[in-house]
Design a protein around this motif. Structure first.
Motif, PDB file in Angstrom:
ATOM      1  N   GLY A 216      12.287  27.731 -13.009  1.00 59.28           N
ATOM      2  CA  GLY A 216      11.631  26.427 -13.093  1.00 59.28           C
ATOM      3  C   GLY A 216      12.447  25.467 -13.935  1.00 59.28           C
ATOM      4  N   ARG A 217      12.007  24.249 -13.933  1.00 59.31           N
ATOM      5  CA  ARG A 217      12.703  23.219 -14.717  1.00 59.31           C
ATOM      6  C   ARG A 217      12.445  23.416 -16.202  1.00 59.31           C
ATOM      7  NH1 ARG A 217      15.093  19.510 -11.670  1.00 59.31           N
ATOM      8  NH2 ARG A 217      14.332  19.161  -9.564  1.00 59.31           N
ATOM      9  N   ASN A 218      13.480  23.130 -16.980  1.00 60.12           N
ATOM     10  CA  ASN A 218      13.341  23.088 -18.435  1.00 60.12           C
ATOM     11  C   ASN A 218      14.044  21.841 -18.949  1.00 60.12           C
ATOM     12  OD1 ASN A 218      16.078  23.720 -18.472  1.00 60.12           O
ATOM     13  ND2 ASN A 218      15.791  25.821 -19.138  1.00 60.12           N
ATOM     14  N   SER A 219      14.208  21.729 -20.257  1.00 58.42           N
ATOM     15  CA  SER A 219      14.734  20.501 -20.845  1.00 58.42           C
ATOM     16  C   SER A 219      16.170  20.180 -20.449  1.00 58.42           C
ATOM     17  CB  SER A 219      14.640  20.575 -22.373  1.00 58.42           C
ATOM     18  OG  SER A 219      15.409  21.658 -22.855  1.00 58.42           O
ATOM     19  N   ASP A 220      16.934  21.180 -20.025  1.00 54.05           N
ATOM     20  CA  ASP A 220      18.330  20.902 -19.647  1.00 54.05           C
ATOM     21  C   ASP A 220      18.656  21.342 -18.225  1.00 54.05           C
ATOM     22  OD1 ASP A 220      18.251  23.609 -20.185  1.00 54.05           O
ATOM     23  OD2 ASP A 220      20.036  23.626 -21.444  1.00 54.05           O
ATOM     24  N   GLY A 221      17.674  21.295 -17.342  1.00 50.64           N
ATOM     25  CA  GLY A 221      17.917  21.644 -15.939  1.00 50.64           C
ATOM     26  C   GLY A 221      16.931  22.677 -15.450  1.00 50.64           C
ATOM     27  N   PHE A 222      17.409  23.906 -15.322  1.00 56.17           N
ATOM     28  CA  PHE A 222      16.565  25.003 -14.859  1.00 56.17           C
ATOM     29  C   PHE A 222      16.717  26.190 -15.796  1.00 56.17           C
ATOM     30  CE2 PHE A 222      17.002  22.538 -11.023  1.00 56.17           C
ATOM     31  CZ  PHE A 222      15.773  22.673 -10.402  1.00 56.17           C
TER      32      PHE A 222
ATOM     33  N   ILE B  59      15.053  30.534 -16.381  1.00 57.95           N
ATOM     34  CA  ILE B  59      14.290  31.626 -15.793  1.00 57.95           C
ATOM     35  C   ILE B  59      13.420  32.293 -16.847  1.00 57.95           C
ATOM     36  CG2 ILE B  59      15.909  32.064 -13.908  1.00 57.95           C
ATOM     37  CD1 ILE B  59      16.923  34.491 -15.418  1.00 57.95           C
ATOM     38  N   ILE B  60      12.388  32.943 -16.357  1.00 58.28           N
ATOM     39  CA  ILE B  60      11.485  33.734 -17.175  1.00 58.28           C
ATOM     40  C   ILE B  60      11.276  35.051 -16.448  1.00 58.28           C
ATOM     41  CG2 ILE B  60       9.453  32.667 -16.103  1.00 58.28           C
ATOM     42  CD1 ILE B  60       8.023  33.004 -18.830  1.00 58.28           C
ATOM     43  N   VAL B  61      11.139  36.133 -17.206  1.00 61.03           N
ATOM     44  CA  VAL B  61      10.998  37.457 -16.607  1.00 61.03           C
ATOM     45  C   VAL B  61       9.746  38.134 -17.154  1.00 61.03           C
ATOM     46  CG1 VAL B  61      12.052  39.748 -16.341  1.00 61.03           C
ATOM     47  CG2 VAL B  61      13.505  37.722 -16.357  1.00 61.03           C
TER      48      VAL B  61
ATOM     49  N   GLY C 255      16.961  36.544 -26.519  1.00 64.60           N
ATOM     50  CA  GLY C 255      17.250  35.287 -27.212  1.00 64.60           C
ATOM     51  C   GLY C 255      17.657  34.154 -26.282  1.00 64.60           C
ATOM     52  N   ASN C 256      17.871  34.460 -25.002  1.00 61.60           N
ATOM     53  CA  ASN C 256      18.300  33.452 -24.037  1.00 61.60           C
ATOM     54  C   ASN C 256      17.174  33.012 -23.108  1.00 61.60           C
ATOM     55  OD1 ASN C 256      21.077  33.544 -24.833  1.00 61.60           O
ATOM     56  ND2 ASN C 256      21.222  35.485 -23.762  1.00 61.60           N
ATOM     57  N   ILE C 257      16.310  33.956 -22.735  1.00 62.37           N
ATOM     58  CA  ILE C 257      15.203  33.664 -21.837  1.00 62.37           C
ATOM     59  C   ILE C 257      13.964  34.391 -22.358  1.00 62.37           C
ATOM     60  CG2 ILE C 257      16.691  33.395 -19.812  1.00 62.37           C
ATOM     61  CD1 ILE C 257      15.651  36.127 -18.842  1.00 62.37           C
ATOM     62  N   THR C 258      12.815  33.970 -21.875  1.00 65.40           N
ATOM     63  CA  THR C 258      11.571  34.656 -22.218  1.00 65.40           C
ATOM     64  C   THR C 258      11.431  35.890 -21.335  1.00 65.40           C
ATOM     65  OG1 THR C 258      10.525  32.583 -22.835  1.00 65.40           O
ATOM     66  CG2 THR C 258       9.068  34.424 -22.311  1.00 65.40           C
ATOM     67  N   VAL C 259      11.231  37.038 -21.980  1.00 65.54           N
ATOM     68  CA  VAL C 259      10.945  38.279 -21.268  1.00 65.54           C
ATOM     69  C   VAL C 259       9.606  38.796 -21.794  1.00 65.54           C
ATOM     70  CG1 VAL C 259      11.665  40.655 -20.769  1.00 65.54           C
ATOM     71  CG2 VAL C 259      13.384  38.838 -20.968  1.00 65.54           C
TER      72      VAL C 259
END
Length: 139
Positions: free
Chosen positions: A89-95, A97-99, A132-136
């Motif tokens: 999905g979209r976030n503050s700097d483009g797209f 991911i979430i897992v 630390g990079n994406i929500t898991v």
């Protein structure tokens, strides 16, 4: 802790043509798939997409880590499954991911299953790479 080139046991190589609307193939010919954005993102949905491929890799890797942890703990994870849901999905700097990782471990109680999943999350290479990079989310 980072891995050094001399520590690499295996390297996978894949080549993409035309990004999210093209083709991805491995150099050994074992994987050769058409990729298209899903209909929800304006694509045809005719092929697979990068999120599905990431979910497949993550779930397989996490299942392997679960097996390692279970052997150390003396737990039975035979007949278990790991499901990875990868959202984009979209976030503050483009797209971004979430897992969501969920595991069905029928031969252990809920508390043991939760402990095994949390420990597997600490040793799984995909989990380490994304930490630390994406929500898991662990379910």
């Amino acid at each position: 802790m980072s891995i050094q080139q001399s520590d690499v046991l295996y390297t996978a190589v894949a080549v993409a043509e035309n990004g999210r609307d093209g083709r991805v193939a491995t150099d050994d010919g074992k994987l050769d798939v058409v990729v298209n954005p899903p209909k929800e993102m304006g694509g045809s949905g005719a092929g697979t997409n990068p999120e599905q491929l990431f979910a497949a890799g993550y779930s397989a890797c996490f299942q392997g880590a679960l097996g390692v942890v279970a052997r150390q703990e003396g737990a039975d994870v035979s007949d278990s499954t790991v499901t990875a849901k990868v959202g984009i999905g979209r976030n503050s700097d483009g797209f971004g991911i979430i897992v969501e990782i969920s595991a069905d471990i029928p031969k252990v109680d809920a508390g043991t299953a939760r402990s095994l999943v949390e420990k597997a999350h600490q040793v799984c290479p995909y989990s380490k790479a994304t930490r630390g990079n994406i929500t898991v989310v662990l379910v």
